[in-house]
Design a protein around this motif. Structure first.
Motif, PDB file in Angstrom:
ATOM      1  N   ILE A  49       0.846  -1.202   0.000  1.00  0.00           N
ATOM      2  CA  ILE A  49       0.000   0.000   0.000  1.00  0.00           C
ATOM      3  C   ILE A  49       0.876   1.245   0.000  1.00  0.00           C
ATOM      4  O   ILE A  49       0.655   2.179  -0.773  1.00  0.00           O
ATOM      5  CB  ILE A  49      -0.963   0.004   1.216  1.00  0.00           C
ATOM      6  N   PHE A  50       1.904   1.240   0.839  1.00  0.00           N
ATOM      7  CA  PHE A  50       2.785   2.416   0.901  1.00  0.00           C
ATOM      8  C   PHE A  50       3.456   2.654  -0.449  1.00  0.00           C
ATOM      9  O   PHE A  50       3.504   3.777  -0.948  1.00  0.00           O
ATOM     10  CB  PHE A  50       3.851   2.235   1.994  1.00  0.00           C
ATOM     11  N   MET A  51       3.939   1.566  -1.063  1.00  0.00           N
ATOM     12  CA  MET A  51       4.607   1.723  -2.369  1.00  0.00           C
ATOM     13  C   MET A  51       3.640   2.270  -3.404  1.00  0.00           C
ATOM     14  O   MET A  51       3.971   3.150  -4.195  1.00  0.00           O
ATOM     15  CB  MET A  51       5.173   0.383  -2.828  1.00  0.00           C
ATOM     16  N   GLY A  52       2.437   1.721  -3.394  1.00  0.00           N
ATOM     17  CA  GLY A  52       1.419   2.196  -4.341  1.00  0.00           C
ATOM     18  C   GLY A  52       1.125   3.671  -4.164  1.00  0.00           C
ATOM     19  O   GLY A  52       0.982   4.420  -5.134  1.00  0.00           O
ATOM     20  N   THR A  53       1.071   4.104  -2.920  1.00  0.00           N
ATOM     21  CA  THR A  53       0.716   5.511  -2.661  1.00  0.00           C
ATOM     22  C   THR A  53       1.865   6.468  -2.994  1.00  0.00           C
ATOM     23  O   THR A  53       1.644   7.651  -3.150  1.00  0.00           O
ATOM     24  CB  THR A  53       0.327   5.732  -1.178  1.00  0.00           C
ATOM     25  N   THR A  54       3.075   5.914  -3.117  1.00  0.00           N
ATOM     26  CA  THR A  54       4.200   6.816  -3.417  1.00  0.00           C
ATOM     27  C   THR A  54       4.363   7.066  -4.916  1.00  0.00           C
ATOM     28  O   THR A  54       4.880   8.100  -5.305  1.00  0.00           O
ATOM     29  CB  THR A  54       5.529   6.273  -2.864  1.00  0.00           C
ATOM     30  N   PHE A  55       3.972   6.119  -5.769  1.00  0.00           N
ATOM     31  CA  PHE A  55       4.155   6.385  -7.204  1.00  0.00           C
ATOM     32  C   PHE A  55       2.854   6.784  -7.890  1.00  0.00           C
ATOM     33  O   PHE A  55       2.843   7.050  -9.085  1.00  0.00           O
ATOM     34  CB  PHE A  55       4.844   5.201  -7.916  1.00  0.00           C
ATOM     35  N   THR A  56       1.756   6.806  -7.142  1.00  0.00           N
ATOM     36  CA  THR A  56       0.515   7.344  -7.713  1.00  0.00           C
ATOM     37  C   THR A  56       0.273   8.687  -7.013  1.00  0.00           C
ATOM     38  O   THR A  56       1.194   9.274  -6.470  1.00  0.00           O
ATOM     39  CB  THR A  56      -0.672   6.381  -7.459  1.00  0.00           C
ATOM     40  N   GLY A  57      -0.955   9.144  -6.995  1.00  0.00           N
ATOM     41  CA  GLY A  57      -1.325  10.337  -6.220  1.00  0.00           C
ATOM     42  C   GLY A  57      -0.449  11.543  -6.520  1.00  0.00           C
ATOM     43  O   GLY A  57      -0.281  11.951  -7.673  1.00  0.00           O
ATOM     44  N   ALA A  58       0.150  12.076  -5.445  1.00  0.00           N
ATOM     45  CA  ALA A  58       0.924  13.315  -5.572  1.00  0.00           C
ATOM     46  C   ALA A  58       2.074  13.171  -6.562  1.00  0.00           C
ATOM     47  O   ALA A  58       2.436  14.124  -7.241  1.00  0.00           O
ATOM     48  CB  ALA A  58       1.465  13.716  -4.203  1.00  0.00           C
ATOM     49  N   ARG A  91      13.305  13.912  -7.628  1.00  0.00           N
ATOM     50  CA  ARG A  91      14.338  13.590  -6.625  1.00  0.00           C
ATOM     51  C   ARG A  91      13.841  13.907  -5.216  1.00  0.00           C
ATOM     52  O   ARG A  91      14.148  13.187  -4.272  1.00  0.00           O
ATOM     53  CB  ARG A  91      15.605  14.399  -6.905  1.00  0.00           C
ATOM     54  N   ILE A  92      13.069  14.989  -5.098  1.00  0.00           N
ATOM     55  CA  ILE A  92      12.524  15.358  -3.786  1.00  0.00           C
ATOM     56  C   ILE A  92      11.622  14.225  -3.308  1.00  0.00           C
ATOM     57  O   ILE A  92      11.654  13.830  -2.139  1.00  0.00           O
ATOM     58  CB  ILE A  92      11.723  16.681  -3.886  1.00  0.00           C
ATOM     59  N   VAL A  93      10.852  13.682  -4.234  1.00  0.00           N
ATOM     60  CA  VAL A  93       9.949  12.580  -3.883  1.00  0.00           C
ATOM     61  C   VAL A  93      10.758  11.386  -3.401  1.00  0.00           C
ATOM     62  O   VAL A  93      10.446  10.776  -2.373  1.00  0.00           O
ATOM     63  CB  VAL A  93       9.080  12.178  -5.105  1.00  0.00           C
ATOM     64  N   GLY A  94      11.832  11.065  -4.149  1.00  0.00           N
ATOM     65  CA  GLY A  94      12.669   9.913  -3.788  1.00  0.00           C
ATOM     66  C   GLY A  94      13.177  10.020  -2.354  1.00  0.00           C
ATOM     67  O   GLY A  94      13.074   9.069  -1.582  1.00  0.00           O
ATOM     68  N   VAL A  95      13.696  11.183  -2.010  1.00  0.00           N
ATOM     69  CA  VAL A  95      14.265  11.381  -0.669  1.00  0.00           C
ATOM     70  C   VAL A  95      13.160  11.300   0.393  1.00  0.00           C
ATOM     71  O   VAL A  95      13.293  10.569   1.385  1.00  0.00           O
ATOM     72  CB  VAL A  95      14.982  12.755  -0.590  1.00  0.00           C
ATOM     73  N   LEU A  96      12.070  12.032   0.173  1.00  0.00           N
ATOM     74  CA  LEU A  96      11.018  12.075   1.189  1.00  0.00           C
ATOM     75  C   LEU A  96      10.325  10.722   1.376  1.00  0.00           C
ATOM     76  O   LEU A  96       9.992  10.339   2.492  1.00  0.00           O
ATOM     77  CB  LEU A  96       9.979  13.134   0.817  1.00  0.00           C
ATOM     78  N   VAL A  97      10.156  10.011   0.267  1.00  0.00           N
ATOM     79  CA  VAL A  97       9.489   8.716   0.357  1.00  0.00           C
ATOM     80  C   VAL A  97      10.347   7.731   1.166  1.00  0.00           C
ATOM     81  O   VAL A  97       9.830   6.993   2.006  1.00  0.00           O
ATOM     82  CB  VAL A  97       9.185   8.183  -1.065  1.00  0.00           C
ATOM     83  N   GLY A  98      11.662   7.749   0.924  1.00  0.00           N
ATOM     84  CA  GLY A  98      12.561   6.883   1.689  1.00  0.00           C
ATOM     85  C   GLY A  98      12.468   7.206   3.175  1.00  0.00           C
ATOM     86  O   GLY A  98      12.381   6.307   4.023  1.00  0.00           O
ATOM     87  N   PHE A  99      12.435   8.484   3.473  1.00  0.00           N
ATOM     88  CA  PHE A  99      12.346   8.947   4.859  1.00  0.00           C
ATOM     89  C   PHE A  99      11.014   8.500   5.493  1.00  0.00           C
ATOM     90  O   PHE A  99      10.983   7.928   6.585  1.00  0.00           O
ATOM     91  CB  PHE A  99      12.466  10.482   4.847  1.00  0.00           C
ATOM     92  N   LEU A 100       9.925   8.731   4.776  1.00  0.00           N
ATOM     93  CA  LEU A 100       8.601   8.370   5.309  1.00  0.00           C
ATOM     94  C   LEU A 100       8.486   6.866   5.515  1.00  0.00           C
ATOM     95  O   LEU A 100       7.887   6.396   6.479  1.00  0.00           O
ATOM     96  CB  LEU A 100       7.495   8.840   4.352  1.00  0.00           C
ATOM     97  N   ASN A 101       9.070   6.107   4.599  1.00  0.00           N
ATOM     98  CA  ASN A 101       9.004   4.650   4.701  1.00  0.00           C
ATOM     99  C   ASN A 101       9.628   4.173   6.002  1.00  0.00           C
ATOM    100  O   ASN A 101       9.061   3.343   6.717  1.00  0.00           O
ATOM    101  CB  ASN A 101       9.716   4.024   3.496  1.00  0.00           C
ATOM    102  N   VAL A 102      10.793   4.740   6.327  1.00  0.00           N
ATOM    103  CA  VAL A 102      11.490   4.322   7.553  1.00  0.00           C
ATOM    104  C   VAL A 102      10.677   4.703   8.783  1.00  0.00           C
ATOM    105  O   VAL A 102      10.450   3.878   9.674  1.00  0.00           O
ATOM    106  CB  VAL A 102      12.908   4.965   7.613  1.00  0.00           C
TER     107      VAL A 102
END
Lengths: 370, 336
Positions: A184-193, A285-296
């Motif tokens: 679910i988390f992965m899905g929400t990171t590459f869709t939506g915003a 790139r901003i998404v990449g960094v923030l998503v990694g952070f949120l995941n942890v």
């Protein structure tokens, strides 16, 4: 409804680029297979050295007990060594996890009851292995003088009768709720915003920002497509996880409806939250960094891999507002225990409130102009 | 009379630059109004203000009498926008691109279908309607985006550098398309460009913008006329002598005459009108013409007249300014 047109556009683009969806389904399942088979409850085949400096009867008994650990649960793999110094240096060099030393007067001390001691030199840099070796050796030493069965059993000692409420859950099966949340988390990171961020990055957003689409149309439309894609992904991951681990869902249609509700609410909540965080980002790139952070910060204190109750106080406090913690709890109840609505209604209520709050925040913070 | 668009004292400041500096103008209904200037002159910023993508720092802008800051939703319903970047969705077909945009504007299903068929026909993409846009050339995408800008029958169509990056043939196709749309629909078109020929061919009126300020505004013909220069007729005569030169100098419509190599450079106010008269005179004098070329006044001359530099020089200055090579210097105006 204009928001539906936003959803339609988004869905069409994803359907024509299925690679990301397939990869996002594949990853949590691989995680399940690799993690589930890597950490199988108790540790096995830990290499240890045994130095017997006594060779007396109780030393031999001690060696037998160690060998029983090697032959039985296979916790230890024992190698005999006569030179204590050499043995210690081999542990230091990383070839063995520990050295068990039976000192010269061990048998004599056992007979005289003068606190016989077995030495254990551990490589404590690997704390998990060290704890397992220590536990195994302690159990063996406890059995050293219990070779005779008592004629009259001691009925004054309390006996423990443990009864398991649910059928045995293997370690890999216990990971299934976590990997659904991961999907679910992965899905929400590459869709939506993320769709909007990519549009901004490619300069496409200018075209639809000059249309009558409102902030709500854009936020709700992209979130709706995200929920659809993410829910389908998480159903596929759940079915895959159940097949891999052999869990059978109890509860029939009711359980499935509750699972679906949990998936949808979790996806909605996370999509809205990510929208709030990334609504103004303009580079992937901003998404990449923030998503990694949120995941942890959301996945590890969710109870997916480690019980929340055993976390330090501040992390336990964070878990009370972590939507993934509620999702993991609900999935555990529904998948592993076959519980009903009563067990998950608190989770669903939190996820609904979290979603409403985040959706409002996402709409308010989203910038409609360039 | 209400204008199609009206801009009063618009200023847009960014932290390091004033992109639009006290600009005022109005666009009449049904005209093609051009904004001509080098890259970085403030054209895109202005179009973004008019299309509600950006708020001005001060000033007022209206579309059909509606304030773009106070009533952006209403303005958005009345405008069609073709952005400078190619913004059609590559993963969608041409039909889907138009259909989804029609939905954004709440165009009813039946009307939407009719409009899509009509517009795809108009932009010559009907045969490729079901192909993914990813397979289109730049010119085809631009045509599709013009069709998309018209899907809801807007009151005014904004085009920001519509032919940038296109080959000469595709540019000509876009020009013809816009002229055809204007003839058939009487649509008001607002176009920004840094191509002189594009502005000259397409626009009824042109505002020349440089460093965020309008330096001239009129029809292309008037702009050229007003700068007071001359057309040049360059001619090489077969059997001329000094007496020919004397006779030519005596003619009233010839403002000046110079010799360059074996050619004569004859300065006239209007080359088109002067040519027949000049040929008659050559015939009477019994001289033959071996080579003839006409250099008419162009908008480039107009741009140089008002800014003191060619549009390419203006762009080069802005680039050097942006990369920190030094601030641009205001060049004095020069007359031809």
């Amino acid at each position: 409804m204009r928001a539906l047109a936003v959803t339609e556009r988004d869905l069409k683009r994803f359907i024509r680029n299925p690679f990301v969806i397939i990869a996002s389904i594949f990853m949590p399942l691989m995680y399940l297979i690799i993690m589930g088979n890597s950490f199988q409850g108790e540790l096995k085949h830990l290499p240890v050295l045994l130095v017997d400096q006594d060779k007396g009867p109780y030393a031999r008994r001690m060696v037998e007990l160690m060998q029983a650990l090697e032959d039985g649960p296979r916790t230890l793999e024992i190698t005999r060594e006569s030179d204590q110094k050499k043995a210690v240096s081999m542990v230091r060099d990383g070839f063995y996890k520990a050295v068990i030393i039976i000192p010269p007067d061990f048998s004599k001390d056992v007979v005289k009851n003068v606190e016989p001691q077995v030495g254990l030199l551990l490589d404590n840099t690997d704390s998990i292995s060290a704890n397992s070796v220590s536990g195994a050796v302690s159990r063996a030493t406890a059995y050293l003088k219990t070779e005779y069965t008592a004629v009259r059993p001691d009925r004054s000692r309390p006996q423990l009768r443990s009864i398991e409420l649910y059928k045995k859950i293997d370690y890999d099966a216990s990971l299934v709720p976590g990997i659904i949340v991961m999907a679910i988390f992965m899905g929400t990171t590459f869709t939506g915003a993320f769709s909007l961020v990519m549009d901004k990055f490619l300069g496409i957003h200018e075209s639809y920002l000059s249309t009558p689409l409102t902030r709500f149309d854009l936020v709700a439309g992209t979130i709706m497509s995200g929920v659809l894609i993410t829910t389908i992904m998480s159903i596929v991951v759940m079915v895959g996880g159940l097949m891999i681990t052999g869990i059978k869902l109890a509860g029939g249609v009711n359980t499935f409806i509750l699972l679906l509700a949990t998936m949808v609410l979790t996806a909605l909540g996370l999509l809205s939250m990510i929208f709030t965080v990334l609504g103004r980002a303009d580079h992937p790139r901003i998404v990449g960094v923030l998503v990694g952070f949120l995941n942890v910060i959301f996945y590890f204190p969710s109870g997916a891999v480690y019980p929340i109750e055993s976390l330090p106080g501040w992390l336990r406090a964070f878990a009370t507002v972590n939507p993934e913690a509620y999702a993991v709890h609900a999935f555990k109840e529904l998948i592993l225990k076959g519980s009903g609505f009563v067990a998950v209604r608190g989770d669903l209520m939190f996820l609904a409130c979290f979603t409403a709050f985040m959706l409002l925040l996402a709409t308010l913070t989203f910038k409609r102009t360039m | 009379m209400a204008y199609a668009a009206e801009v009063k004292n618009i200023v847009k400041k960014f932290p390091s630059v004033t992109a639009v500096n006290d600009v005022s103008f109005s666009v009449d209904e049904g005209e093609i109004f051009g904004f001509l200037g080098p890259n970085g002159a403030g054209k895109t910023t202005l179009i973004r203000i008019l299309t509600c993508l950006m708020k001005p720092t001060s000033g007022r802008a209206e579309i059909r009498g509606t304030d773009v800051v106070k009533h952006p939703s209403l303005v958005r319903r009345n405008i069609g926008v073709v952005s400078q970047a190619l913004t059609s969705d590559l993963d969608l077909t041409a039909y889907e691109n138009l259909n989804i945009y029609g939905k954004y504007f709440d165009v009813p299903k039946g009307e939407r279908k009719k409009s899509i068929d009509y517009l795809l026909e108009k932009v010559d993409l009907k045969d490729r309607a079901k192909d993914l846009v990813a397979t289109y050339s730049g010119g085809m995408r631009r045509r599709l985006e013009i069709a998309r800008g018209l899907i809801h029958k807007p009151y005014i169509l904004f085009l920001d550098e519509p032919t940038i990056g296109l080959d000469p043939q595709s540019r000509r196709v876009i020009w013809e398309l816009l002229q055809k749309i204007r003839e058939e629909t009487k649509l008001t078109i607002f176009i920004t460009t840094h191509y002189m020929d594009e502005a000259d061919v397409l626009c009824d009126r042109i505002a020349i913008i440089d460093y965020g300020k309008i330096v001239a505004l009129d029809s292309p013909a008037n702009l050229k006329r007003n700068i007071g220069g001359f057309d040049i007729i360059e001619v090489t005569l077969g059997n001329s002598g000094p007496e020919v030169m004397e006779k030519l100098k005596a003619m009233s419509f010839i403002k000046n005459i110079t010799e360059k190599d074996e050619s004569l450079r004859i300065y006239v106010e209007d080359a088109a009108k002067s040519m027949p008269v000049l040929f008659d005179e050559f015939k009477k004098m019994g001289v033959t013409t071996q080579y003839l070329a006409i250099h008419e006044q162009t908008l480039e001359d107009v741009f140089i007249h008002y800014t003191g530099k060619t549009i390419r020089e203006a762009e080069a200055q802005k680039v050097s300014f942006l990369i920190g090579a030094g601030a641009p210097r205001k060049m004095p105006g020069a007359r031809i």
